[in-house]
Design an enzyme around this catalytic site. Structure first.
Site, PDB file in Angstrom:
ATOM      1  N   LYS A  76     -73.030  49.550  77.096  1.00 39.97           N
ATOM      2  CA  LYS A  76     -74.454  49.886  77.176  1.00 39.97           C
ATOM      3  C   LYS A  76     -75.276  48.769  76.539  1.00 39.97           C
ATOM      4  CE  LYS A  76     -77.660  53.692  76.031  1.00 39.97           C
ATOM      5  NZ  LYS A  76     -77.775  55.020  75.400  1.00 39.97           N
ATOM      6  N   SER A 151     -79.746  58.723  78.019  1.00 34.69           N
ATOM      7  CA  SER A 151     -80.117  57.343  78.293  1.00 34.69           C
ATOM      8  C   SER A 151     -78.948  56.472  78.718  1.00 34.69           C
ATOM      9  CB  SER A 151     -80.751  56.741  77.035  1.00 34.69           C
ATOM     10  OG  SER A 151     -79.810  56.712  75.965  1.00 34.69           O
ATOM     11  N   SER A 175     -77.322  61.728  74.882  1.00 32.57           N
ATOM     12  CA  SER A 175     -77.383  60.620  75.831  1.00 32.57           C
ATOM     13  C   SER A 175     -76.036  60.122  76.326  1.00 32.57           C
ATOM     14  CB  SER A 175     -78.157  59.446  75.220  1.00 32.57           C
ATOM     15  OG  SER A 175     -79.521  59.765  75.096  1.00 32.57           O
TER      16      SER A 175
END
Length: 515
Positions: A76, A151, A175
């Site tokens: 990420k 996210s 998330s």
């Protein structure tokens, strides 16, 4: 290549069925062919990955390789990798290149994982749909008209689309788990402090956790073993010994107690998801699992409590991005020109009002920002997106002198009550079950104009972050609309073993169904 897990890939590489370089090429080819539709990968370094694969292949051949040899992993884009851009999907950091590796990156490399690329996300991890990003929205591999969740939407989509064997994401209010549910993969949020946050760009420091997204529970256990443990660079990391998490998966025990809270199965939950989860739990009962009704009375305050506390921490953490030290800086010439024009306009207005062509500016200038203040404002205005600005403003508001006690102080007290609810429940049960999300993935763009509806997608996951406990999403079925959904297990602090045990029981059901 048709290998579902890191374990399968590792065995195939070790026996010579396939080379690790071929594994990397397989994922890179998938990305090249399909990423334009899914938009999960934002940067790709195939050359470096192939070079690492060649080096690690030699270690495998000599039986010297680490635990994750054979694992090709995506990261990420808010976890720092040395000499790689770490943008947080934000204009404010669009040119930022990290000068060091996060602790989790160091630990992956030490165990011979191959890092292939950087993954899309909501800007500064603020979002539930992966639509708040300078890279454009990521899309759900099961239906590209749907969101992948957020996210860590890029991280979940990358696993589901077979762009990598596993990924790392971050979980502040769900998330990792929520996008894992939407994309039909396993997503694990560790106990706060189990995994070092050093090198993770902060959103809300008392909530943020790094965790794995994988195809199998066993892969999640292996990755958690590698990235967990004390780190002197992170004072919030725990010094507790890291258990052999894989052992909980290989021989899962069914003589466990699962708490079923009525608050998580009420209004707002899709009826088909409720029925699917209840069916899974009924099957577990047949295996010897005891289902225990429990009550978590303060869960209903979770959303409000979270968005007060998390935004307060965000407003503090993001204050460092001022356009001076690093990150995006507005054009100083434009700033000075704006200031010059505004002073000229004020002078002209005073001349008209007084009839004096030689008027001088005195007190009037006190209301005009200096060029430095204007540079701060313009840099942050240009650098931050709408959702990040919204949360910074909300956080600044609840921390202000007139509202601190009414909002922030009260929310901290409710957080303690939520934690106490879980502590009491875990005296009687091993894990707690709930839906991971109230619905399956929704249409891209359908909730961007209604922030409150967007925030409600995290209603079942937020409380684990508030309490600091661990949680996992495990795929539970496919909805009649063709989209996957998951169920969530939560366990007490540092009880990830119990979490993985319960998740493996559900996963084993799915394996039987596919035979």
């Amino acid at each position: 290549m048709n290998f579902r897990s890191i374990t399968d890939i590792r065995k195939a590489v070790k026996t010579g069925e396939i080379s690790l370089q071929d594994v990397v090429r397989h994922y890179a080819d998938n990305i090249e062919q399909n990423n334009s539709d899914i938009n999960a990968v934002v940067t790709l370094d195939v050359d470096q990955a192939l070079a690492d694969a060649e080096r690690i292949q030699g270690k495998i051949d000599n039986s010297e390789a680490g635990k994750l040899a054979g694992a090709v992993i995506g990261i990420k884009d808010l976890i720092c990798e040395k000499d790689k851009q770490t943008t947080c999907a934000s204009n404010i950091l669009s040119n930022f290149e990290s000068i060091y590796d996060a602790t989790v990156i160091e630990r992956l490399k030490e165990e011979d994982a191959v890092l292939l690329g950087r993954l899309n996300m909501d800007e500064f991890a603020m979002g539930s749909s992966n639509e708040n990003t300078i890279f454009g929205p990521a899309r759900n591999p099961h239906d590209t008209s749907k969101v992948p969740g957020g996210s860590s939407g890029g991280s979940a989509a990358a696993v589901a689309a077979e762009f990598s064997a596993a990924t790392l994401g971050s979980d502040t209010g769900g998330s990792i788990r929520q996008p894992a549910s939407y994309c039909g993969v396993v997503g694990l949020k560790p106990t706060y402090g189990r995994v070092s946050r050093y090198g993770l760009v902060a959103y809300a420091s008392s909530f943020d956790c790094i965790g794995p997204l994988t195809n199998t529970v066993e892969d999640a256990a292996e990755m958690l073993e590698v990235i967990s443990g004390y780190d002197p660079n992170d004072n919030t990391s725990s010094s507790r010994a890291v258990p052999d998490y894989s052992s909980y998966v290989k021989e899962p025990q069914s003589n466990i107690k699962i708490g079923v809270p009525e608050e998580y199965f009420g209004e707002g939950l899709d009826a088909e998801i409720r029925e699917g989860i209840e069916s899974r739990l009924s099957a577990l009962e047949q295996e010897g699992v005891e289902l225990v009704p429990i009550h978590l009375p303060h869960m209903k305050y979770g959303i409000a409590t979270y968005y007060i506390l998390a935004t307060a921490e965000a407003s503090s953490n993001l204050a460092r991005y001022d356009g001076i030290r690093y990150g995006h800086r507005a054009n100083i010439r434009d700033v000075k020109e704006e200031l010059k024009k505004e002073k000229a306009a004020i002078k002209e207005q005073m001349e008209l009002a007084t009839g004096d062509k030689k008027v001088t500016l005195g007190k009037e200038l006190e209301e005009v920002d200096s060029s430095l203040i204007r540079l701060y404002k313009k840099s942050r205005t240009e650098g931050f997106g709408t959702e990040v600005k919204r949360r910074i403003m909300l956080g600044t508001y609840v921390l202000s002198a007139g509202y601190y006690d009414a909002y922030y102080g009260k929310a901290q007290k409710v957080r303690r009550l939520i934690k106490e609810d879980f502590t009491k429940a875990f005296e009687d049960v091993d894990v707690i079950v709930s839906p991971t999300a109230p619905t399956t993935a929704f249409d891209i763009g359908s909730k961007t104009d209604d922030p409150l509806q967007m925030y409600l997608n995290d209603v079942y996951t937020i409380t684990a972050n508030l309490a600091g406990i661990c949680g996992i999403n495990v795929p539970a079925g496919t909805h009649s609309n063709g989209l996957p959904y998951g169920l969530q297990f939560m366990a007490d602090t540092f009880e990830e073993g119990k979490l993985l045990n319960a998740a493996r029981l559900i996963e084993r059901q799915s394996e039987v169904e596919t035979i």
